[in-house]
Structures are given as structure tokens and as C-alpha cells.
Design a protein around this motif. Sequence first.
Motif, PDB file in Angstrom:
ATOM      1  N   LEU A 269       0.805  -1.218   0.000  1.00 40.64           N
ATOM      2  CA  LEU A 269       0.000   0.000   0.000  1.00 40.64           C
ATOM      3  C   LEU A 269       0.847   1.281   0.000  1.00 40.64           C
ATOM      4  O   LEU A 269       0.591   2.208  -0.779  1.00 40.64           O
ATOM      5  CB  LEU A 269      -0.952  -0.011   1.205  1.00 40.64           C
ATOM      6  CG  LEU A 269      -2.119   0.969   1.139  1.00 40.64           C
ATOM      7  CD1 LEU A 269      -2.952   0.763  -0.111  1.00 40.64           C
ATOM      8  CD2 LEU A 269      -2.986   0.840   2.380  1.00 40.64           C
ATOM      9  N   ASP A 270       1.872   1.327   0.861  1.00 41.19           N
ATOM     10  CA  ASP A 270       2.693   2.530   0.931  1.00 41.19           C
ATOM     11  C   ASP A 270       3.484   2.761  -0.351  1.00 41.19           C
ATOM     12  O   ASP A 270       3.682   3.897  -0.767  1.00 41.19           O
ATOM     13  CB  ASP A 270       3.654   2.453   2.130  1.00 41.19           C
ATOM     14  CG  ASP A 270       2.930   2.784   3.433  1.00 41.19           C
ATOM     15  OD1 ASP A 270       1.860   3.406   3.357  1.00 41.19           O
ATOM     16  OD2 ASP A 270       3.442   2.404   4.498  1.00 41.19           O
ATOM     17  N   VAL A 271       3.937   1.677  -0.969  1.00 44.55           N
ATOM     18  CA  VAL A 271       4.650   1.802  -2.238  1.00 44.55           C
ATOM     19  C   VAL A 271       3.687   2.294  -3.320  1.00 44.55           C
ATOM     20  O   VAL A 271       4.012   3.176  -4.116  1.00 44.55           O
ATOM     21  CB  VAL A 271       5.283   0.445  -2.647  1.00 44.55           C
ATOM     22  CG1 VAL A 271       5.905   0.527  -4.037  1.00 44.55           C
ATOM     23  CG2 VAL A 271       6.335   0.024  -1.626  1.00 44.55           C
ATOM     24  N   ILE A 276       1.686   6.255  -7.154  1.00 46.48           N
ATOM     25  CA  ILE A 276       0.624   7.018  -7.815  1.00 46.48           C
ATOM     26  C   ILE A 276       0.758   8.518  -7.544  1.00 46.48           C
ATOM     27  O   ILE A 276       0.323   9.326  -8.340  1.00 46.48           O
ATOM     28  CB  ILE A 276      -0.802   6.555  -7.416  1.00 46.48           C
ATOM     29  CG1 ILE A 276      -1.004   6.653  -5.911  1.00 46.48           C
ATOM     30  CG2 ILE A 276      -1.103   5.170  -7.946  1.00 46.48           C
ATOM     31  CD1 ILE A 276      -2.457   6.474  -5.504  1.00 46.48           C
ATOM     32  N   THR A 277       1.395   8.878  -6.416  1.00 52.33           N
ATOM     33  CA  THR A 277       1.483  10.298  -6.107  1.00 52.33           C
ATOM     34  C   THR A 277       2.661  10.961  -6.786  1.00 52.33           C
ATOM     35  O   THR A 277       2.540  12.067  -7.318  1.00 52.33           O
ATOM     36  CB  THR A 277       1.626  10.523  -4.589  1.00 52.33           C
ATOM     37  OG1 THR A 277       0.686   9.698  -3.931  1.00 52.33           O
ATOM     38  CG2 THR A 277       1.352  11.972  -4.230  1.00 52.33           C
ATOM     39  N   PHE A 278       3.815  10.312  -6.743  1.00 52.98           N
ATOM     40  CA  PHE A 278       5.022  11.012  -7.159  1.00 52.98           C
ATOM     41  C   PHE A 278       5.635  10.469  -8.440  1.00 52.98           C
ATOM     42  O   PHE A 278       6.584  11.030  -8.948  1.00 52.98           O
ATOM     43  CB  PHE A 278       6.050  11.000  -6.029  1.00 52.98           C
ATOM     44  CG  PHE A 278       5.542  11.654  -4.784  1.00 52.98           C
ATOM     45  CD1 PHE A 278       5.442  13.045  -4.707  1.00 52.98           C
ATOM     46  CD2 PHE A 278       5.132  10.904  -3.696  1.00 52.98           C
ATOM     47  CE1 PHE A 278       4.960  13.661  -3.564  1.00 52.98           C
ATOM     48  CE2 PHE A 278       4.649  11.511  -2.553  1.00 52.98           C
ATOM     49  CZ  PHE A 278       4.559  12.894  -2.490  1.00 52.98           C
ATOM     50  N   GLN A 279       5.128   9.342  -8.945  1.00 55.05           N
ATOM     51  CA  GLN A 279       5.730   8.824 -10.168  1.00 55.05           C
ATOM     52  C   GLN A 279       4.783   8.887 -11.361  1.00 55.05           C
ATOM     53  O   GLN A 279       5.083   9.485 -12.374  1.00 55.05           O
ATOM     54  CB  GLN A 279       6.248   7.404  -9.928  1.00 55.05           C
ATOM     55  CG  GLN A 279       7.496   7.414  -9.046  1.00 55.05           C
ATOM     56  CD  GLN A 279       8.170   6.089  -8.963  1.00 55.05           C
ATOM     57  OE1 GLN A 279       7.542   5.048  -9.058  1.00 55.05           O
ATOM     58  NE2 GLN A 279       9.483   6.107  -8.764  1.00 55.05           N
TER      59      GLN A 279
ATOM     60  N   ALA B 221      13.341  13.415   2.510  1.00 52.89           N
ATOM     61  CA  ALA B 221      14.220  14.077   1.538  1.00 52.89           C
ATOM     62  C   ALA B 221      13.853  13.661   0.117  1.00 52.89           C
ATOM     63  O   ALA B 221      13.857  14.490  -0.801  1.00 52.89           O
ATOM     64  CB  ALA B 221      15.677  13.739   1.837  1.00 52.89           C
ATOM     65  N   MET B 222      13.499  12.395  -0.059  1.00 53.05           N
ATOM     66  CA  MET B 222      13.145  11.924  -1.394  1.00 53.05           C
ATOM     67  C   MET B 222      11.887  12.637  -1.897  1.00 53.05           C
ATOM     68  O   MET B 222      11.748  12.939  -3.079  1.00 53.05           O
ATOM     69  CB  MET B 222      12.910  10.409  -1.360  1.00 53.05           C
ATOM     70  CG  MET B 222      12.602   9.791  -2.713  1.00 53.05           C
ATOM     71  SD  MET B 222      12.435   8.009  -2.593  1.00 53.05           S
ATOM     72  CE  MET B 222      10.811   7.864  -1.860  1.00 53.05           C
ATOM     73  N   ILE B 223      10.963  12.927  -0.971  1.00 52.75           N
ATOM     74  CA  ILE B 223       9.707  13.573  -1.356  1.00 52.75           C
ATOM     75  C   ILE B 223       9.892  15.080  -1.531  1.00 52.75           C
ATOM     76  O   ILE B 223       9.401  15.659  -2.489  1.00 52.75           O
ATOM     77  CB  ILE B 223       8.631  13.329  -0.272  1.00 52.75           C
ATOM     78  CG1 ILE B 223       8.426  11.852  -0.016  1.00 52.75           C
ATOM     79  CG2 ILE B 223       7.319  14.025  -0.626  1.00 52.75           C
ATOM     80  CD1 ILE B 223       7.716  11.117  -1.094  1.00 52.75           C
ATOM     81  N   PHE B 224      10.594  15.706  -0.586  1.00 56.68           N
ATOM     82  CA  PHE B 224      10.604  17.168  -0.535  1.00 56.68           C
ATOM     83  C   PHE B 224      11.718  17.804  -1.353  1.00 56.68           C
ATOM     84  O   PHE B 224      11.621  18.971  -1.723  1.00 56.68           O
ATOM     85  CB  PHE B 224      10.715  17.659   0.914  1.00 56.68           C
ATOM     86  CG  PHE B 224       9.582  17.227   1.786  1.00 56.68           C
ATOM     87  CD1 PHE B 224       8.274  17.267   1.324  1.00 56.68           C
ATOM     88  CD2 PHE B 224       9.815  16.776   3.081  1.00 56.68           C
ATOM     89  CE1 PHE B 224       7.216  16.870   2.121  1.00 56.68           C
ATOM     90  CE2 PHE B 224       8.766  16.380   3.884  1.00 56.68           C
ATOM     91  CZ  PHE B 224       7.468  16.425   3.408  1.00 56.68           C
TER      92      PHE B 224
END
Lengths: 319, 300
Positions: A269-271, A276-279, B221-224
Amino acid sequence: MKPAALGPNKNAKERSKTGNLFTEIWKHRMTYTLLIPGIIWLILFAYLPMGGLSLAFKHYKANMGIWGSPWVGLENFKYVFRDPTFAQAVWRTLYINIIKLIITFPFPILLALLLNELRMRKTKKLFQTIFTFPQFLSWIIVSGIVINVLSYDGLLNSALQLLGLPTINFLGSEPMFLPMLILTDIWKSTGWGAIIFLAAISGIDQDQYESAQIDGASRMQQIFKITLPNILPTVTVMFILNVGGLMSAGFDQIFNLANAATQNVSQVLDVYIYRITFQSSTDFSFSTAVSLFRSLVNMILLLAADRVAKLMGGDGLFR
Amino acid sequence: MSTHAEKRHKYRVGKMTLLDYIMFIVLIVLALIILIPFLNVIAISLASQKEYADNPMLLWPKHPTLDAYRALFEDGRLLTGFWNTIKILVVGLPLSLFLTSTMAYGLSRNKFPGKKIIFFLVLFTMIFNGGIVPLYLVMKSLHLTGSLWSVILVGSFSAFNMILMMNYFQGLPESLMESARLDGAGEWRILFSVVLPLAAPIMATITLFYGVAFWNGWYDAMIFLRKAEMLPLQNVLRTIIVESSTNVSNAASVDALNKSGFSTGMKMASVFVSMVPIMCFFPMLQKHFAKGVLTGAIKT
């Protein structure tokens, strides 16, 4: 909060109940100023994001931000629950974490028993140091070590080859992904987990062992009749607390040990939320709805685990 | 076994039985399983490319060389990561200690209006959180994304650490603070000149907790953070190790390796370099973390 600390202020406490609230607040104004920095942090980085979960019921428009975007009710959830990849991710999370929990859980207990039976004090300390060290390394560092040891031309496969055994594709095959997670988790976390059980063992009343020895009980009998029953409450509580983390456990490990070949089996789920959010470029409302689902299930699991732990006579998470 | 009524944990020389030897051997084997991967990593980082290619099972390089480390430092990316993590620690540790100790001391005071609500609000963050998506959007609206501050600020408070510290403060003798109060000291003065000097053990523990979290942190850090030159150590290591070895499993890996510009020796050198600070602090870490864990459930 603490009885001893309340003693001299008992009168003040009683007066405060009947007294003016504002005088009370004014009296403690200095204390409130102490709390301000922490409260600002909580608002900015805990409660604003929690409020941001309202996005799950909105249609996100970048120019209007979280707070200005229009409400759409439960629409996002309709898409979420219809999305087969979401269902798969939930299922995969539970599948990986339940199997991992069942297989890895006994190891720290066995190690604690083994260490406890060791008679040499100094050697015991040395062993503890060696076993607990990997726990303090990030999963990124451990991934570096794991990739080196388990890769196709790494240490372990070279050794297998030397012994004339078939080599194993630990890192790049779907069926090996879960066994690889279990193996590396045992390597990293067993030693540290054993510390908790060792502490429980050291709390056992020594007289029990003495009288058992007088009665001629063997060491194995002592382990099964004294040590294990005595640490059972700790074991139960640890197990239940692990159940509380089923929905969120193992992200660091899975995220850093997954690769293109294991993309499908690593989508917990976290992956999934990260991808879906950042890739891929799904809208933020959709991923917030998934986030909200995750946080809610997490909370329910945690509170249920806490309640069960208390019912079993343990301490639970929150006393 | 022994029928003597002596204390079980006493050192009993000359009473090693077969069972003792078997258990000892099992423990040695387990210790080797932990140690050999580390030895392998260090050996490869010190070996030449050729020596590694000849024998991947290397545990002791015959002709140790620092070439991999030299190349790593010349490349400079890992050093930048190191430097960024140090910046995060230098700003983040004092900030987190400030936020944690002020709140812990405030909440350890006697009953005052709103105390229960505020404590509940802290506790609630341990059970429920908004998750990464709203946090990212909030950080963005605060214009903190793309700055190291995002990583520092997000990591600078933890409810768990605050509660540990609060419990410690509650155990300090109230009379000390009372007499300081009679001398006219305000709560801030009392915190900094009476409470904190008495709180060295818990400060050490909490500093290590935050320190390890900052050192090992990578997700925020990877996100921000977007720019490569801003990434902390763990993220740089991730780029070197994880992202360049997506296809370790097949024969094409050789090509991938060459393309990434990092030889296996350099990769292992970067793993080792990232590990060194944890190794240096390990004796302290072990002691304090065990204490933290064994404090067990959070007393409220």
C-alpha cells in the motif's frame, strides 16, 4: 499526574475547580509559553496535514490548493475502491506482512533463550553487540549489503556454485521476493528483538530456577516449564503490537529492495501511494483518498491491538 | 544438570556440558552470518577490480588498495551527501531538543487548564497521521519543498521522544523547582538552569534517538527535495546502490554497472563510509536505545 507531585498543591487543585478559569490560565501563563513552540510544530506538520486529508472529499485543483478546491463528496472513494491495483496493494500488504510476521516472530525469542543459556558473561555481551548492530543501519545501507551478498554474482551464489549447488536468483525473481524479505529481515532485526525478551527473562524470579534445580529438573525442562511461561505475557504483547503494524510495516525494506523485476510483487500500500502520487501523474485527490483509507485502517488496527494487549493483561501501547 | 542450589547466573567454570558447547557453536555460526556480509563489503571496498572479479567471496584482500575510496571522494557526490546530512544534524538536533524539552517540561508541570487536551493532541499524532500526500502539499504551500528546512522541520519533533522526556521530568524532585520559583525564577529559567542540568541522561538518550533518525532518514528528503546536490547521505547512497542496480539479477548488470560510473568497489566503499558514524557511536547507541525500549509502554 504523579501523586507525589500533586501532594503540596492539593489545595490549589481544589480551588481551581471552583475558581475562575481565567485566573488559573493567567497563573500558568509561563507554562503556556513553554508549550507554544511545540504546539506550532504540531499545527504545521501534524494537524494541517490531517486537515489536508479533507482533500479526499474534494477535487484537487492546483491553483486553488487544498483548502480552496471544490467538494465532491465520496466520488474519489468510488474510483479508489474500483481500482484493481488498489485492492491488489491492500491484499499484497497484508499477505507480505502476515507471512513475514508469522515466520520471523519466533526468531528473537529463540535467540534470547540461546543467549540466556550462555554461561560466559563477556562473550554474551560480545554476541549481543554483533547481533544488534544491523538494526541501527538504515534499510538503504542494508540494501547495499544485501544486494552485494545476494546478487547473481555475489557472495552467497558464488558459494553455492562452489559447492555444486544450483544458484538462486534472490533479487530478481517474483517468487523469491517474499523469502528474500523474510531472510533479510531476520538478518537485520532478530538481534534487536531478542533484547526485549532477554530483559523479560532477566526479570524472572531466580528462586523458581533454584527450586527446580533442587527437584532435579533438566535445563530443557527449566526452559519449557519456567522461562517460556514467564515470558509469555511479553511474547503476547509483542505479537499483538506487531499485528497493529500490519498495514504499514516493512515499507523501507520493500521500497529499497524492490527493482524492475519485482515491481509487481513489491507493490504494498505505501509503495502504491508513493508511485501514484510522485511517479505516475494521478491527481492528488485520489492518492489522498488512498492515504486516508490507510491512516484509518492503521489507527483501527493499532487501537484494536492496544485493547487486546490490555485485555491479555499486558501494558499495551498507551497505559 | 547441577543440583547445587547456587545462583543460576553465576559463572560456572568447568561445568560446560555438551549442550553448552552446541549452543556456543550455534551462536558462533549466527555471529558469522551477521559478520561475513560486513567483511565481504569491506574487503571488496579495499580490493582491486580484478581481485574482486576473480573472487566475489573475498573476505580478506591480498593487495589492499584505497583506490575505491579515492575514486569515491574524487566523484564527490557522497561527500556532498555527507555534508548535507551534517547540516541537517547541526540545525536539526538543537531544534528538536528545544521543541521536545520545552513541551516535555510544560506538560510535566502540575495541572493547568488545557493540559489534558494538549497532551491528547500530542498522543493522537502517534495513532493517526495525514500521510505523505497532504504533508507534501502543506510543505509546498509553506514554500519549504526544495529546501533542507523541510527535512529538518519534519524530523524535529517526535511524540514518542517527548513523552519519554516528560516522564523523566515528572520524576525529578518538585522541591527543586519550587525553591527556584520562590527565588523568583520563571518557568523558562527553571527549565534551562534547574531541570536541564539534572536531565543529562535523558538528553543524551533523546539526542541519540533524533540523531539516528536524522542520520538514517531518507523518505522525507526523497519527497521534498528535488535537486541532487541537496540530497542527504542516505539518498545519495540510494542513488548509488539501489537505483543503479535495478537489474543486478541478469547479465546486463555489467553494462548497467559501467553506465552508473560506480564500480562495485566504490559502491561498497560508500556503504562502509555511511556506516562508520553509526559504528563509532554504537556502544552508546546500544545502551541508550535498550533503555528507551525497556521503558516500555508509554505512561500517560
